[in-house]
Design a protein around this motif. Structure first.
Motif, mmCIF file in Angstrom:
data_model
loop_
_atom_site.group_PDB
_atom_site.id
_atom_site.type_symbol
_atom_site.label_atom_id
_atom_site.label_comp_id
_atom_site.label_asym_id
_atom_site.label_seq_id
_atom_site.Cartn_x
_atom_site.Cartn_y
_atom_site.Cartn_z
ATOM 1 N N GLY A 327 0.787 -1.229 0.000
ATOM 2 C CA GLY A 327 0.000 0.000 0.000
ATOM 3 C C GLY A 327 0.813 1.269 0.000
ATOM 4 N N ASN A 328 2.101 1.188 -0.334
ATOM 5 C CA ASN A 328 2.948 2.391 -0.456
ATOM 6 C C ASN A 328 3.028 3.203 0.846
ATOM 7 O OD1 ASN A 328 3.448 1.941 -3.256
ATOM 8 N ND2 ASN A 328 1.449 2.827 -3.737
ATOM 9 N N VAL A 329 2.949 2.526 1.987
ATOM 10 C CA VAL A 329 2.983 3.283 3.241
ATOM 11 C C VAL A 329 4.354 3.908 3.484
ATOM 12 C CG1 VAL A 329 1.099 2.060 4.414
ATOM 13 C CG2 VAL A 329 3.405 1.109 4.493
ATOM 14 N N LEU A 330 5.431 3.196 3.135
ATOM 15 C CA LEU A 330 6.767 3.747 3.336
ATOM 16 C C LEU A 330 6.983 4.968 2.442
ATOM 17 C CD1 LEU A 330 9.490 3.539 4.750
ATOM 18 C CD2 LEU A 330 10.235 1.957 2.957
ATOM 19 N N SER A 334 7.589 8.842 3.748
ATOM 20 C CA SER A 334 8.749 9.612 3.300
ATOM 21 C C SER A 334 8.310 10.939 2.680
ATOM 22 C CB SER A 334 9.549 8.791 2.291
ATOM 23 O OG SER A 334 10.656 9.523 1.830
ATOM 24 N N ALA A 335 7.250 10.896 1.867
ATOM 25 C CA ALA A 335 6.752 12.127 1.247
ATOM 26 C C ALA A 335 6.197 13.077 2.291
ATOM 27 C CB ALA A 335 5.675 11.782 0.213
ATOM 28 N N TYR A 336 5.473 12.559 3.252
ATOM 29 C CA TYR A 336 4.872 13.393 4.297
ATOM 30 C C TYR A 336 5.959 14.081 5.129
ATOM 31 C CZ TYR A 336 2.506 14.412 8.737
ATOM 32 O OH TYR A 336 2.034 15.015 9.882
ATOM 33 N N LEU A 337 6.968 13.320 5.536
ATOM 34 C CA LEU A 337 8.040 13.900 6.340
ATOM 35 C C LEU A 337 8.899 14.855 5.499
ATOM 36 C CD1 LEU A 337 9.180 10.709 8.313
ATOM 37 C CD2 LEU A 337 7.775 12.607 9.160
ATOM 38 N N GLY A 338 9.094 14.522 4.214
ATOM 39 C CA GLY A 338 9.938 15.340 3.359
ATOM 40 C C GLY A 338 9.301 16.637 2.911
ATOM 41 N N THR A 339 7.992 16.756 3.042
ATOM 42 C CA THR A 339 7.303 17.998 2.646
ATOM 43 C C THR A 339 6.880 18.822 3.861
ATOM 44 O OG1 THR A 339 5.214 16.775 2.565
ATOM 45 C CG2 THR A 339 6.440 17.000 0.497
ATOM 46 N N GLY A 340 7.583 18.643 4.953
ATOM 47 C CA GLY A 340 7.299 19.452 6.138
ATOM 48 C C GLY A 340 6.046 19.027 6.877
ATOM 49 N N GLN A 349 2.572 15.539 -4.207
ATOM 50 C CA GLN A 349 3.781 14.837 -4.658
ATOM 51 C C GLN A 349 3.471 13.413 -5.099
ATOM 52 O OE1 GLN A 349 7.306 15.285 -2.186
ATOM 53 N NE2 GLN A 349 7.900 13.169 -2.589
ATOM 54 N N LEU A 350 2.510 12.777 -4.423
ATOM 55 C CA LEU A 350 2.171 11.388 -4.722
ATOM 56 C C LEU A 350 1.031 11.258 -5.748
ATOM 57 C CD1 LEU A 350 2.258 10.064 -1.043
ATOM 58 C CD2 LEU A 350 3.976 9.611 -2.805
ATOM 59 N N TYR A 351 0.432 12.405 -6.136
ATOM 60 C CA TYR A 351 -0.708 12.407 -7.060
ATOM 61 C C TYR A 351 -1.889 11.592 -6.512
ATOM 62 C CZ TYR A 351 2.883 14.133 -10.230
ATOM 63 O OH TYR A 351 3.919 14.861 -10.803
ATOM 64 N N VAL A 352 -2.171 11.796 -5.206
ATOM 65 C CA VAL A 352 -3.319 11.140 -4.569
ATOM 66 C C VAL A 352 -4.090 12.181 -3.785
ATOM 67 C CG1 VAL A 352 -2.178 8.885 -4.417
ATOM 68 C CG2 VAL A 352 -1.977 10.508 -2.513
ATOM 69 N N HIS A 353 -5.247 11.800 -3.278
ATOM 70 C CA HIS A 353 -6.069 12.688 -2.471
ATOM 71 C C HIS A 353 -5.482 12.775 -1.054
ATOM 72 C CE1 HIS A 353 -9.625 14.290 -0.396
ATOM 73 N NE2 HIS A 353 -10.028 14.695 -1.609
ATOM 74 N N PRO A 354 -5.611 13.945 -0.379
ATOM 75 C CA PRO A 354 -5.106 14.062 0.992
ATOM 76 C C PRO A 354 -5.688 13.005 1.934
ATOM 77 C CG PRO A 354 -5.560 16.235 0.119
ATOM 78 C CD PRO A 354 -6.046 15.253 -0.909
ATOM 79 N N ASP A 371 2.822 7.353 15.802
ATOM 80 C CA ASP A 371 1.847 8.113 15.016
ATOM 81 C C ASP A 371 2.545 9.255 14.268
ATOM 82 O OD1 ASP A 371 -0.259 9.449 13.928
ATOM 83 O OD2 ASP A 371 -1.231 9.957 15.837
ATOM 84 N N PRO A 372 2.544 9.234 12.920
ATOM 85 C CA PRO A 372 3.214 10.303 12.155
ATOM 86 C C PRO A 372 2.575 11.675 12.362
ATOM 87 C CG PRO A 372 2.701 8.422 10.754
ATOM 88 C CD PRO A 372 1.989 8.212 12.033
ATOM 89 N N LEU A 373 1.325 11.724 12.805
ATOM 90 C CA LEU A 373 0.655 13.003 12.996
ATOM 91 C C LEU A 373 1.017 13.654 14.328
ATOM 92 C CD1 LEU A 373 -2.885 12.079 11.620
ATOM 93 C CD2 LEU A 373 -0.963 13.139 10.411
ATOM 94 N N ASP A 374 1.705 12.900 15.194
ATOM 95 C CA ASP A 374 2.187 13.465 16.460
ATOM 96 C C ASP A 374 3.600 13.999 16.241
ATOM 97 O OD1 ASP A 374 1.953 13.429 19.667
ATOM 98 O OD2 ASP A 374 3.956 12.719 19.093
ATOM 99 N N ALA A 375 3.862 15.205 16.738
ATOM 100 C CA ALA A 375 5.144 15.861 16.458
ATOM 101 C C ALA A 375 6.331 15.022 16.940
ATOM 102 C CB ALA A 375 5.171 17.247 17.101
ATOM 103 N N ARG A 376 6.263 14.553 18.199
ATOM 104 C CA ARG A 376 7.375 13.780 18.742
ATOM 105 C C ARG A 376 7.531 12.447 18.018
ATOM 106 N NH1 ARG A 376 12.306 13.137 21.052
ATOM 107 N NH2 ARG A 376 12.458 10.996 21.772
ATOM 108 N N GLU A 377 6.435 11.746 17.788
ATOM 109 C CA GLU A 377 6.508 10.423 17.189
ATOM 110 C C GLU A 377 6.874 10.479 15.713
ATOM 111 O OE1 GLU A 377 3.156 7.967 18.234
ATOM 112 O OE2 GLU A 377 3.227 8.590 20.326
ATOM 113 N N SER A 378 6.528 11.554 15.065
ATOM 114 C CA SER A 378 6.960 11.700 13.671
ATOM 115 C C SER A 378 8.470 11.893 13.595
ATOM 116 C CB SER A 378 6.244 12.876 13.002
ATOM 117 O OG SER A 378 6.680 14.115 13.546
ATOM 118 N N PHE A 379 9.042 12.532 14.630
ATOM 119 C CA PHE A 379 10.505 12.670 14.690
ATOM 120 C C PHE A 379 11.152 11.299 14.851
ATOM 121 C CE2 PHE A 379 14.171 13.141 17.694
ATOM 122 C CZ PHE A 379 15.077 13.613 16.766
#
Length: 391
Positions: A327-330, A334-340, A349-354, A371-379
């Motif tokens: 499912g292209n999770v990796l 990577s795209a989510y973290l790389g785009t701030g 960047q991925l040509y998909v819906h948010p 959880d990538p949506l949590d500031a600490r855990e995304s780090f």
């Protein structure tokens, strides 16, 4: 013409005759004492044969010492030290102070009950008063002997505890550790973990003992190690050890307190100690860390300090599962973290819906526990991603 004997002479003769009769009754008293030991004291019957023979020697020695003192009551009565001289020092570990006092009472009772037989009716009272005085001195000596033994065991236990904690800190935990901690009263029930923190001043023996008691009340099993300004606690038990460690927070000085991971037994506590100590070294890199903080919550900071175990943990628990997932999770992470950390930018960047990005990030959380949506855990995930790509 010889002078007739005076009252003093008659008293001396009577005393000498009484002493002689008491001496001749030593064997009789010893046999009676040994018979009573076997009949009345269950703990004596439960002892191994070798220890029973030593207790018999102690009883015989006690009666002999009384007879010797009775012959010269001006001398100080022999104490328990002399009574136990024929037995090994380890006998005080098989026989408690309570048992020793029971032994003394039995010997007193034997002498009292046979006073008229060994000394004669006229000297019966004298013998009974003498044995009461003698038994009092022996009882005080017994308390002194066992207090000394307890002090020596306490000093030995403290040294053994320090060696065990040092071995865990050095990572030398092995199967021999089980026997060492067992000698310290470690029950071995449940899991184990290590807690590390600092103290304002180096703890003395009194404060260390107080900390050990508090830790045992909180967890069941506990070892305490003092390494300069660092306090190392090894906790064990069947309850919630993390909660137990948290309850001991006030016992530490200011600064970070780090809880290592749970391990199945104290023999494996070296792994928990290594994680806790690495976490303590890395904690300053996360000023907002909670207190106490789990060592596994400091994985990114531990990586920065060169902790290979933390590096491996992040790769194995985060990067590898995402790499293996469908499912292209990796790629999405990577795209989510790389785009701030922007859902919209990652979607473009991925040509998909948010919403697709949001769904895939939820999958990341389910797979890794972070959880990538949590500031600490995304780090944490960003560091894991970087380590995996470098590997």
């Amino acid at each position: 013409m010889p002078f007739p004997p005076t009252n003093a002479d008659r008293s001396l003769e009577h005393r000498a005759a009484t002493v002689q009769r008491v001496r001749e009754g030593t064997g009789f008293l010893t046999a009676a004492a040994l018979r009573r030991l076997d009949e009345e004291l269950a703990w004596y019957r439960d002892l191994p044969a070798e220890d029973r023979s030593y207790v018999g020697l102690v009883a015989q020695s006690g009666i002999t010492a009384f007879v010797t003192w009775f012959a010269d009551p001006s001398a100080a009565p022999s104490g328990v030290g002399e009574m136990f001289a024929a037995a090994p020092r380890e006998l005080t570990q098989s026989i408690s102070l309570q048992h020793t006092l029971q032994l003394v009472r039995l010997m007193v009772d034997v002498v009292e009950s046979h006073a008229d037989q060994i000394a004669g009716p006229a000297a019966e009272r004298e013998v009974r008063e003498a044995v009461l005085r003698y038994s009092r001195e022996v009882a005080f000596s017994a308390a002194e002997v066992y207090a000394r033994a307890a002090e020596m065991r306490g000093a030995w236990d403290a040294r053994l505890e320090a060696l065990v904690v040092d071995a865990l800190v050095r990572g030398d935990g092995d199967d021999s550790l089980r026997s060492r901690v067992s000698a310290l009263g470690w029950s071995g029930r449940g899991q184990s973990l290590v807690v590390v923190g600092t103290t304002t001043d180096e703890l003395d023996e009194l404060h260390t003992a107080d900390l050990r008691r508090a830790a045992r009340r909180a967890a069941g099993d506990a070892l305490v190690g003092i390494h300069g300004d660092r306090v190392v606690l090894v906790l064990g038990g069947e309850g919630d050890l993390v909660a137990a460690a948290t309850n001991l927070l006030a016992r530490f000085g200011p600064g970070p307190v780090v809880i290592g991971g749970l391990v199945p037994s104290v023999a494996e506590a070296a792994r928990s100690a290594a994680a806790a100590l690495a976490g303590l070294a890395a904690a300053p890199a996360w000023p907002q860390a909670p207190r106490p903080v789990l060592a596994d919550d400091l994985l990114p900071e531990r990586v920065l300090t060169g902790d290979d175990a933390a590096r491996s943990t992040l790769v194995e628990q985060a990067y590898r599962p995402l790499e293996a997932a469908t499912g292209n999770v990796l790629e999405t992470l990577s795209a989510y973290l790389g785009t701030g950390r922007s859902l919209e930018a990652a979607a473009r960047q991925l040509y998909v819906h948010p919403n697709t990005v949001r769904y895939r990030l939820r999958k990341v959380s389910e797979i890794t526990g972070w959880d990538p949506l949590d500031a600490r855990e995304s780090f944490v995930l960003q560091v894991a991603l970087a380590l995996g790509q470098l590997g």
